[in-house]
Design a protein around this motif. Structure first.
Motif, mmCIF file in Angstrom:
data_model
loop_
_atom_site.group_PDB
_atom_site.id
_atom_site.type_symbol
_atom_site.label_atom_id
_atom_site.label_comp_id
_atom_site.label_asym_id
_atom_site.label_seq_id
_atom_site.Cartn_x
_atom_site.Cartn_y
_atom_site.Cartn_z
ATOM 1 N N ILE A 203 0.861 -1.187 0.000
ATOM 2 C CA ILE A 203 0.000 0.000 0.000
ATOM 3 C C ILE A 203 0.892 1.230 0.000
ATOM 4 N N VAL A 204 0.791 2.038 -1.046
ATOM 5 C CA VAL A 204 1.633 3.222 -1.210
ATOM 6 C C VAL A 204 0.755 4.471 -1.205
ATOM 7 N N ALA A 205 1.410 5.622 -1.210
ATOM 8 C CA ALA A 205 0.687 6.889 -1.153
ATOM 9 C C ALA A 205 0.035 7.205 -2.495
ATOM 10 N N ALA A 206 -1.250 7.562 -2.478
ATOM 11 C CA ALA A 206 -1.931 7.974 -3.701
ATOM 12 C C ALA A 206 -1.448 9.340 -4.162
ATOM 13 N N ASP A 207 -1.092 10.185 -3.198
ATOM 14 C CA ASP A 207 -0.611 11.538 -3.508
ATOM 15 C C ASP A 207 0.698 11.745 -2.764
ATOM 16 N N GLY A 215 4.986 13.964 3.379
ATOM 17 C CA GLY A 215 6.270 13.285 3.210
ATOM 18 C C GLY A 215 6.444 12.141 4.191
ATOM 19 N N TYR A 216 6.025 12.361 5.434
ATOM 20 C CA TYR A 216 6.150 11.308 6.454
ATOM 21 C C TYR A 216 5.293 10.099 6.105
ATOM 22 N N GLU A 217 4.068 10.338 5.689
ATOM 23 C CA GLU A 217 3.173 9.238 5.338
ATOM 24 C C GLU A 217 3.641 8.527 4.064
ATOM 25 N N THR A 218 4.221 9.282 3.129
ATOM 26 C CA THR A 218 4.758 8.649 1.929
ATOM 27 C C THR A 218 5.896 7.696 2.286
ATOM 28 N N ALA A 219 6.734 8.127 3.225
ATOM 29 C CA ALA A 219 7.901 7.323 3.598
ATOM 30 C C ALA A 219 7.561 6.206 4.569
ATOM 31 N N THR A 302 -3.177 14.023 5.623
ATOM 32 C CA THR A 302 -2.237 15.076 5.246
ATOM 33 C C THR A 302 -2.091 16.161 6.304
ATOM 34 N N THR A 303 -2.746 16.017 7.456
ATOM 35 C CA THR A 303 -2.586 16.979 8.542
ATOM 36 C C THR A 303 -2.269 16.230 9.833
ATOM 37 N N VAL A 304 -1.681 16.944 10.786
ATOM 38 C CA VAL A 304 -1.142 16.300 11.984
ATOM 39 C C VAL A 304 -2.231 15.650 12.830
ATOM 40 N N GLY A 305 -3.333 16.378 13.066
ATOM 41 C CA GLY A 305 -4.372 15.859 13.947
ATOM 42 C C GLY A 305 -4.920 14.507 13.531
ATOM 43 N N PRO A 306 -5.415 14.367 12.294
ATOM 44 C CA PRO A 306 -5.913 13.055 11.858
ATOM 45 C C PRO A 306 -4.838 11.968 11.862
ATOM 46 N N LEU A 307 -3.604 12.350 11.531
ATOM 47 C CA LEU A 307 -2.526 11.361 11.548
ATOM 48 C C LEU A 307 -2.339 10.799 12.949
ATOM 49 N N ARG A 446 18.200 4.256 -3.366
ATOM 50 C CA ARG A 446 17.744 5.637 -3.455
ATOM 51 C C ARG A 446 17.742 6.291 -2.085
ATOM 52 N N LEU A 447 17.806 7.613 -2.077
ATOM 53 C CA LEU A 447 17.730 8.351 -0.828
ATOM 54 C C LEU A 447 16.289 8.340 -0.317
ATOM 55 N N PRO A 448 16.083 8.642 0.978
ATOM 56 C CA PRO A 448 14.710 8.714 1.500
ATOM 57 C C PRO A 448 13.870 9.729 0.739
ATOM 58 N N VAL A 449 12.571 9.504 0.737
ATOM 59 C CA VAL A 449 11.688 10.342 -0.062
ATOM 60 C C VAL A 449 11.306 11.640 0.642
ATOM 61 N N ASP A 450 11.590 11.782 1.919
ATOM 62 C CA ASP A 450 11.232 13.010 2.619
ATOM 63 C C ASP A 450 12.461 13.581 3.308
ATOM 64 N N GLU A 451 12.291 14.781 3.895
ATOM 65 C CA GLU A 451 13.421 15.439 4.566
ATOM 66 C C GLU A 451 13.475 14.995 6.028
ATOM 67 N N PRO A 452 14.670 15.011 6.651
ATOM 68 C CA PRO A 452 14.828 14.375 7.965
ATOM 69 C C PRO A 452 14.228 15.120 9.144
#
Length: 489
Positions: A203-207, A215-219, A302-307, A446-452
């Protein structure tokens, strides 16, 4: 039925000593000694299954997680008349419409869709299939629960409807996922194996994104089990797979004990019902596989609260799972030697380093005696030590963070060397484990998809939220079983 060849897992090692060939790998690690005639098939890393010897070796290795069926290849163009997709949904009509539209080509090949409206505020209408307008509405059916009974009950209802319509394979897809092209063939190929009860796609990110929550959810989405195939078993690299996208053979799944409803899922569970299904299936002898060659996209938060709310919700499954599956839920598992290595490493003292070195050396000596190979023993010990070194801060900062917070608060005003050292180590561990979590999420080569920076912050908040859910579940159950660590021999 064509049986696909199998490919050795990248962690599996073929050892040769004194003319004897042995295979070391799997999860948990196993040592297999094949006969000389069969051992010759191991040379290329891919084991053909077109002979009885090859099929037997492939079965022995795949059952132990030492190899995986290679389901990549030509597009599977089989008729889908015996396959049904079950979609549990609550108040997401747009998601259902998008999903059914995406399935249009598969519906044209005979796929049926059962949508279970689990008490939506506005009853769900029959979705159309715009991408395949010639299709009659018959292959898509909507069943409604008057009141919301939860995803487990919705999937059970859909399963019963699918089976009554002649389905032999049921694929569960949540309303917020969209399958990628070529997704179904690899799953059906796995289910051709009469011992496989279920198989899950990646299961990957749709967007996908790079920064902050996206970025966090994608990674590191909680639904993404990674880039490598696996046999799914408790206490392994892939301990369970989510039911947001899961293909099953219902006749190979165990029944629910204790009156948990009719169907494969335990309707008493509103969370972690998929974990429970995986572990009951494994206990009953059924195989579950994870296949990243099949991709399904998910609309991540895509927002902190729901995550964080979702992570806390997942944590609330800990106590019910502990009640059903005991130590499988242990938030920390270690052998004495690996625990000594972790404590010695994080103590950052000469005595601690000496203890860690001695423990690792003793483990290497004993492992070498079993494997007969210096390098393989060193690799196994290094892998176990690294996992334990990472697990210690994970445990301190995830399930046990309330205890960590109490200790830090109690020593906040202390100027003693011990208290200052403890605070410093917790901060270093929080940053170091977060950076490892970020770095290890990279795709191969490959490098990680988001910033650290944002990743580390969100990872720590993620751990806090999950820990809240675990402790709340323990409180509700009036039980500490979900919080007990396990020390293995």
């Amino acid at each position: 039925m064509t049986v696909p060849p199998v490919v050795l897992d990248r962690r599996t090692r073929v050892l040769q000593r004194g003319g004897v060939v042995r295979v070391l790998g799997g999860d948990p690690v196993t040592l297999v000694t094949p006969s000389p005639a069969v051992a010759a098939l191991l040379g290329a890393g891919t084991i053909p299954t077109d002979t009885p010897a090859g099929a037997a070796l492939a079965r022995a290795l795949t059952d132990r997680g030492m190899a995986h069926p290679d389901v990549r290849g030509p597009v599977d163009a089989r008729d889908l008349g015996a396959v049904a997709v079950v979609v549990p949904v609550h108040d997401d009509a747009d998601g259902v419409a998008a999903l059914v539209d995406t399935l249009g080509a598969d519906i044209a090949r005979g796929l049926r869709v059962v949508v279970v409206d689990d008490g939506s505020a506005v009853p769900l209408a029959m979705p159309s299939v715009p991408s395949a307008p010639s299709i009659a509405p018959g292959p898509v059916r909507v069943v409604r629960h008057g009141d919301s009974r939860g995803p487990a009950a919705a999937r059970n209802t859909g399963t019963a409807v699918a089976i009554s319509g002649g389905a032999e394979v049921v694929v569960y897809l949540d309303a917020d996922v969209i399958p990628r092209p070529g997704w179904l063939g690899p799953l059906l190929t796995h289910l051709d194996d009469p011992r496989v009860a279920a198989v899950a796609p990646r299961i990957v990110a749709a967007d996908p994104g790079r920064f902050w929550v996206r970025g966090y959810e994608t990674a590191r989405s909680a639904l993404d089990m990674g880039t490598e195939p696996a046999r799914v078993r408790p206490r392994t690299r892939v301990a369970y797979v989510p039911s947001a996208a899961l293909a099953v053979r219902p006749d190979r799944l165990p029944t629910v004990p204790g009156g948990g409803g009719e169907g494969p899922f335990d309707e008493r569970l509103r969370v972690a019902e998929d974990v429970d299904l995986c572990w009951r299936t494994d206990d009953a002898g059924g195989l579950i596989r994870y296949e990243p060659a099949s991709l399904v996209a998910h609309r991540h938060r895509t927002t902190v609260g729901p995550l964080l709310g979702r992570r806390a919700f997942y944590g609330r499954g800990a106590a019910p799972l502990a009640d059903r599956h005991g130590a499988h839920v242990a938030p920390a598992v270690a052998a004495p030697w690996s625990l000594a290595v972790a404590l010695g490493f994080w103590s950052a003292t000469p005595v601690g380093v000496l203890v860690a070195t001695a423990a690792a050396g003793r483990a290497w000596h004993r492992t070498r005696a079993l494997t007969g190979d210096d390098r393989a023993a060193a690799e196994l010990v290094a892998r176990g030590a690294g996992a334990s070194i990472r697990q210690l801060p994970e445990a301190v900062l995830r399930p046990y963070w309330p205890l960590t917070a109490v200790v830090l608060a109690a020593t906040a005003r202390s100027r003693s060397r011990l208290a200052r050292g403890l605070r410093r180590r917790v901060v270093v561990a929080a940053a170091a484990e977060g950076l490892w979590h970020w770095w290890s999420a990279r795709e191969p080569g490959r490098l990680p998809v988001d910033e650290p920076a944002g990743h580390v912050v969100l990872h720590r908040l993620d751990d806090l939220a999950y820990g809240v859910g675990v402790w709340r579940s323990a409180w509700d159950a009036r039980s500490t079983r979900a919080l007990r660590p396990e020390l293995r021999r």
